[in-house]
Scaffold this motif. Structure first.
Motif, PDB file in Angstrom:
ATOM      1  N   CYS A 169       0.838  -1.206   0.000  1.00 21.44           N
ATOM      2  CA  CYS A 169       0.000   0.000   0.000  1.00 21.44           C
ATOM      3  C   CYS A 169       0.871   1.252   0.000  1.00 21.44           C
ATOM      4  O   CYS A 169       2.028   1.226   0.419  1.00 21.44           O
ATOM      5  N   CYS A 187      -4.395   1.219  -1.059  1.00 19.19           N
ATOM      6  CA  CYS A 187      -3.971  -0.163  -1.274  1.00 19.19           C
ATOM      7  C   CYS A 187      -4.406  -0.657  -2.650  1.00 19.19           C
ATOM      8  O   CYS A 187      -5.496  -0.319  -3.120  1.00 19.19           O
ATOM      9  N   PRO A 188      -3.574  -1.494  -3.278  1.00 17.89           N
ATOM     10  CA  PRO A 188      -3.978  -2.080  -4.553  1.00 17.89           C
ATOM     11  C   PRO A 188      -5.092  -3.093  -4.315  1.00 17.89           C
ATOM     12  O   PRO A 188      -5.407  -3.442  -3.173  1.00 17.89           O
ATOM     13  N   ASN A 189      -5.689  -3.564  -5.383  1.00 15.13           N
ATOM     14  CA  ASN A 189      -6.673  -4.637  -5.273  1.00 15.13           C
ATOM     15  C   ASN A 189      -5.920  -5.899  -4.861  1.00 15.13           C
ATOM     16  O   ASN A 189      -5.198  -6.496  -5.657  1.00 15.13           O
ATOM     17  N   HIS A 202      -6.981  -8.834  -4.070  1.00 10.66           N
ATOM     18  CA  HIS A 202      -7.509 -10.113  -4.570  1.00 10.66           C
ATOM     19  C   HIS A 202      -8.376  -9.889  -5.809  1.00 10.66           C
ATOM     20  O   HIS A 202      -9.590 -10.037  -5.770  1.00 10.66           O
ATOM     21  N   PRO A 203      -7.759  -9.550  -6.940  1.00  9.00           N
ATOM     22  CA  PRO A 203      -8.555  -9.354  -8.157  1.00  9.00           C
ATOM     23  C   PRO A 203      -9.255 -10.624  -8.623  1.00  9.00           C
ATOM     24  O   PRO A 203     -10.294 -10.550  -9.269  1.00  9.00           O
ATOM     25  N   ASP A 204      -8.703 -11.787  -8.312  1.00  8.89           N
ATOM     26  CA  ASP A 204      -9.321 -13.061  -8.685  1.00  8.89           C
ATOM     27  C   ASP A 204      -9.495 -13.898  -7.413  1.00  8.89           C
ATOM     28  O   ASP A 204      -8.502 -14.313  -6.796  1.00  8.89           O
ATOM     29  N   PRO A 205     -10.720 -14.179  -6.993  1.00 13.12           N
ATOM     30  CA  PRO A 205     -10.946 -14.921  -5.752  1.00 13.12           C
ATOM     31  C   PRO A 205     -10.513 -16.383  -5.816  1.00 13.12           C
ATOM     32  O   PRO A 205     -10.518 -17.072  -4.790  1.00 13.12           O
ATOM     33  N   TYR A 225      -2.403 -14.463  -3.616  1.00 13.15           N
ATOM     34  CA  TYR A 225      -1.560 -13.354  -4.041  1.00 13.15           C
ATOM     35  C   TYR A 225      -0.482 -13.070  -3.006  1.00 13.15           C
ATOM     36  O   TYR A 225      -0.746 -13.057  -1.795  1.00 13.15           O
ATOM     37  N   GLY A 232       1.833  -8.909  -5.006  1.00 14.65           N
ATOM     38  CA  GLY A 232       1.285  -8.545  -6.300  1.00 14.65           C
ATOM     39  C   GLY A 232       1.318  -9.639  -7.347  1.00 14.65           C
ATOM     40  O   GLY A 232       0.841  -9.442  -8.467  1.00 14.65           O
ATOM     41  N   SER A 236       0.197 -13.476  -8.639  1.00 11.16           N
ATOM     42  CA  SER A 236      -0.864 -14.457  -8.410  1.00 11.16           C
ATOM     43  C   SER A 236      -0.303 -15.877  -8.435  1.00 11.16           C
ATOM     44  O   SER A 236       0.641 -16.182  -9.165  1.00 11.16           O
TER      45      SER A 236
END
Length: 273
Positions: free
Chosen positions: A30, A48-50, A52-55, A59, A62, A64
């Motif tokens: 963050c 803060c960045p996303n 958890h863009p994919d559940p 992560y 940054g 995955s």
């Protein structure tokens, strides 16, 4: 450009040791947001960045990781986190091998020996035994304490761990010291995914000891946003303003929105029911 990066890293290092939650947020990647009046090093909130863009993925820093994929060991910043792999059974989380340090379980601590460490080790890497051998070791004096060569210490008002070396000159920089990494993303991946709150004891500059998640009985107690911070905190599906508190099942734990976007909690060492 190099000079700027070194100065910026120094400022962030100072912030982690001096400001509540700064180390926690910076470990998540963050960004500290400047205060309107720029009068203090401590930010009012972080961006803060996303996380958890994919559940269906885990992560870390940054990057995955699919189910059963392992984090390369050279990328893990916490030496006590070994052989960590992603597990996506319901909420994504990392599973790591247990690390048992012999010195932790040695109840018959040898008075004639001291354990020695290396900066990137989780457990002790050696011992020095005998009064004469110990007396011949170099020493480091930090915060009024004397440490022998090879012993580890954490300087006050910093978020660093250090090793006393024969070449130590009083600086808290490499190669004698490094930033403490709590392994928050690794050990609490599922809790971060569920917007739970880090729990601290003593102060919010150290590593969290646990995460507090909302329950069906959690309720928001509206407070006063005296700092007029517009950013809000998330706690599960709940949204809090700065100054708000939220009730949790753990009676000795107080949770509030103080430095968004996470709710943060303090646990008392002891409390009256």
């Amino acid at each position: 450009m190099i000079v700027f990066l070194l100065v910026f890293r120094s400022v962030l290092g100072d912030m982690a040791g001096e400001c509540n939650l700064a180390g926690f947020y910076m470990e998540l990647g963050c960004t500290p947001m400047p205060n309107a009046d720029n009068t203090t090093i401590c930010p009012e909130f972080f961006s803060c960045p996303n996380l958890h863009p994919d559940p269906n993925m885990c992560y870390y820093r940054g990057v995955s990781y699919a189910d059963r994929a392992m984090i390369p060991q050279n990328l893990i910043k916490n030496p006590c986190s070994q052989a960590c792999s992603c597990s996506v059974i319901g909420t994504p989380q990392f599973d790591c091998a247990a690390v048992d340090c012999v010195e932790v379980f040695d109840s018959d601590a040898q008075q004639e020996c001291i354990s020695t460490f290396e900066l990137d080790s989780c457990c002790s890497t050696g011992t020095v035994c005998g009064k004469d051998a110990i007396a011949n070791l170099k020493t480091c004096e930090v915060d009024g304490q004397i440490y022998k060569e090879g012993q580890s210490f954490e300087p006050a008002n910093t978020r660093k761990t250090c090793i006393c070396t024969a070449q130590w000159n009083g600086s808290y920089d490499e190669p004698s010291c490094k930033d403490i990494n709590c392994g928050v993303e690794i050990h609490y991946q599922d809790k971060i995914f569920d917007n739970c709150a880090p729990v601290f004891v003593g102060n919010m500059k150290s590593c969290p000891i646990a995460f507090q998640c909302p329950s069906d009985r959690s309720k928001i107690i509206r407070g006063l946003n005296v700092r007029s911070v517009s950013m809000q905190c998330s706690f599960g599906n709940m949204t809090l303003n700065v100054g708000d508190e939220v009730t949790v099942d753990e009676k000795c734990t107080k949770c509030s929105c103080d430095k968004p976007p996470f709710v943060s909690c303090m646990r008392k060492n002891s409390c009256d029911e």
